[in-house]
Design a protein around this motif. Structure first.
Motif, PDB file in Angstrom:
ATOM      1  N   LYS A 190       0.761   5.288  -3.775  1.00 14.66           N
ATOM      2  CA  LYS A 190       0.667   3.967  -3.165  1.00 14.66           C
ATOM      3  C   LYS A 190       1.603   2.954  -3.809  1.00 14.66           C
ATOM      4  O   LYS A 190       2.350   2.254  -3.124  1.00 14.66           O
ATOM      5  CB  LYS A 190      -0.780   3.473  -3.239  1.00 14.66           C
ATOM      6  N   TYR A 221      -0.577   9.238  -0.029  1.00 14.13           N
ATOM      7  CA  TYR A 221      -1.667   8.345  -0.439  1.00 14.13           C
ATOM      8  C   TYR A 221      -1.549   6.960   0.214  1.00 14.13           C
ATOM      9  O   TYR A 221      -2.043   5.966  -0.329  1.00 14.13           O
ATOM     10  CB  TYR A 221      -1.706   8.234  -1.961  1.00 14.13           C
ATOM     11  N   MET A 222      -0.949   6.911   1.363  1.00 17.22           N
ATOM     12  CA  MET A 222      -0.826   5.666   2.121  1.00 17.22           C
ATOM     13  C   MET A 222      -2.208   5.181   2.561  1.00 17.22           C
ATOM     14  O   MET A 222      -2.987   5.942   3.128  1.00 17.22           O
ATOM     15  CB  MET A 222       0.056   5.953   3.343  1.00 17.22           C
ATOM     16  N   ASP A 223      -2.510   3.914   2.290  1.00 15.36           N
ATOM     17  CA  ASP A 223      -3.770   3.343   2.766  1.00 15.36           C
ATOM     18  C   ASP A 223      -3.475   2.193   3.727  1.00 15.36           C
ATOM     19  O   ASP A 223      -2.320   1.941   4.089  1.00 15.36           O
ATOM     20  CB  ASP A 223      -4.655   2.894   1.596  1.00 15.36           C
ATOM     21  N   VAL A 257      -0.842  -0.362   2.625  1.00 20.35           N
ATOM     22  CA  VAL A 257       0.530   0.131   2.751  1.00 20.35           C
ATOM     23  C   VAL A 257       0.957   0.139   4.214  1.00 20.35           C
ATOM     24  O   VAL A 257       2.074  -0.278   4.557  1.00 20.35           O
ATOM     25  CB  VAL A 257       0.665   1.539   2.141  1.00 20.35           C
ATOM     26  N   THR A 304      -3.619  11.365   6.601  1.00 22.91           N
ATOM     27  CA  THR A 304      -2.793  10.170   6.458  1.00 22.91           C
ATOM     28  C   THR A 304      -2.005   9.901   7.731  1.00 22.91           C
ATOM     29  O   THR A 304      -1.924   8.762   8.209  1.00 22.91           O
ATOM     30  CB  THR A 304      -1.820  10.332   5.276  1.00 22.91           C
TER      31      THR A 304
END
Length: 454
Positions: free
Chosen positions: A265, A284-286, A289, A338
């Motif tokens: 991230k 790990y993009m949330d 992001v 994701t």
């Protein structure tokens, strides 16, 4: 008139006649470059719709017009694809032509010469084109091999897709693309910007200028750790903010876009704020992001095939190094989820496979994984045509079958909007008006005899 003058006259006259004959032959040859394609179904990548019964007129490798119905013109050669679905040539935004991963891949840097990587690249390029991918971004290679391969393809010496290459990837010391990772101490040395390793804004700028000198088309950096590098972390940030800003600023001066390998991230946030063009992988993009990407107009290239592959290989004892295996087992399974979340949140997505981790020529499996992740077949196809052209900034030349654009055209037997697996069975490939694949499954020679009577 003297003998010498007579001789000169006849030599000049013969030359003039020969030139005239050559010009006539050239004119006939140029005329033969006019082609009509009858398309039973035509994928309109601008809106994801299928058009029925269209004729594509091609002159000198470009689409002159697309018309309703089937009607060829005088002196056009006919390609009859009335029973097929015709689409723009596909575009893979994340490929590595000089790699093809296997149990011995980590030893190739020691046991292979540049010529070995070159020959692999030639073979991989051929397989990629035969699969219907007429354009790729090559995001990192050995010894700038894909710069030479791109040039050879452009000159017609080798068959392959149109290549936009980043040449050597740029990393920081010990980062994901540092070529000395995993070596014993006396072999590590101190690689610098020429080798793709930077520390600080000054060497970052030098690395960009070196890529320009090398003949690269764009820039690729590794902003976080990675799965397959022999290093502990797969997601830690590996560039400082000032280094990223120096890279983007220098890249813009030289007309480069910047593609960013990133799993973690924090590394993604830094890169997006610096103004990069695309995030590759994005494990790990949330939501934070994703929203930042939307505000900054940043593209996402998901590479789902790579996630699937590392997940499978992590279960095989001894296939991956001990330092790599837990990263693969942890991160690989996250990539599909994701992708699904990014698509639902409206992040711009362009097609990319990370082929070279997986087998070259199997690129179209990515379509199946994208559809499994919730994307419609039409949007998946647009990601590899319309969207990819936007990311490459070549939308005026590629990405659709429309007037004035380069004639990159493929065909499949069925309807990929109903069964996306049809994209794994491309039967016809044309690049710049030249046919490179004409499957035996097609009914005879798709080229009908030239009709000069109309």
């Amino acid at each position: 008139m003297t003998t010498k003058t007579n001789r000169s006259y006849f030599v000049n006259r013969a030359a003039a006649v020969a030139l005239s004959v050559f010009a006539g032959l050239f004119s006939l040859q140029a005329g033969a470059e006019s082609i009509a394609i009858y398309a039973g179904k035509l994928f309109d990548s601008s809106n994801g719709k299928l058009l029925e019964d269209r004729t594509i007129h091609i002159v000198d490798g470009r689409v002159e017009s697309v018309q309703k119905g089937f009607a060829k013109r005088d002196r056009e050669r006919l390609v009859d694809l009335r029973e097929y679905t015709v689409l723009p040539g596909l575009m893979d935004m994340h490929s590595h032509l000089t790699y093809e991963f296997g149990p011995r891949a980590y030893m190739e840097s020691f046991s292979w010469n540049t010529a070995d990587f070159t020959l692999r690249g030639v073979d991989a390029a051929h397989r990629t084109l035969q699969a219907g991918f007429t354009t790729i971004r090559n995001l990192g290679d050995h010894d700038n091999v894909t710069v030479s391969l791109r040039n050879a393809i452009n000159k017609g010496l080798v068959e392959g897709p149109r290549i936009y290459t980043a040449a050597k990837t740029i990393a920081t010391t010990g980062g994901h693309a540092d070529p000395t990772n995993g070596l014993r101490q006396d072999l590590m040395g101190n690689p610098g910007p020429v080798d793709g390793v930077i520390d600080g804004p000054i060497s970052a700028r030098k690395a960009i200028r070196q890529r320009y000198k090398d003949g690269a088309d764009l820039i690729k950096i590794t902003a976080t750790g990675g799965v397959l590098s022999v290093a502990k972390s797969g997601q830690n940030p590996q560039f400082m903010q000032d280094e990223l800003e120096a890279i983007v600023e220098a890249a813009k001066d030289y007309g480069f876009t910047v593609a960013v390998h990133a799993h973690g991230k924090e590394g993604m946030i830094r890169a997006i704020r610096a103004g990069v063009d695309s995030i590759e992988h994005g494990t790990y993009m949330d939501n934070e992001v994703m929203d930042l990407m939307r505000r900054n107009n940043t593209w996402f290239v998901p590479t789902l095939m790579a996630g699937e592959w590392v997940t499978e290989k992590s279960a095989i004892e001894g296939f991956l190094p001990d330092l790599v295996r837990p990263k693969a087992a942890t991160m690989g399974p996250l990539m599909q989820d994701t992708f699904s979340r990014a698509h639902k949140r409206g992040v711009k997505i362009a097609f990319g496979t990370d082929t070279g981790v997986t087998r070259h020529g199997d690129n179209a499996r990515e379509f199946l994984l994208m559809v499994q992740g919730g994307m419609s077949p039409a949007d998946a196809l647009r990601s590899a045509t319309w969207n990819a052209a936007q990311l490459l900034q070549v939308q005026d030349e590629l990405g659709s079958i429309s007037e004035g654009k380069i004639a990159d055209i493929i065909a499949v037997a069925g309807n990929p909007l109903e069964d996306i697996s049809e994209m794994q069975r491309v039967l016809f490939v044309m690049k710049e008006g030249v046919i490179y694949k004409e499957s035996s499954e097609l009914p005879g020679d798709v080229f009908l005899e030239q009709d000069i009577s109309g």
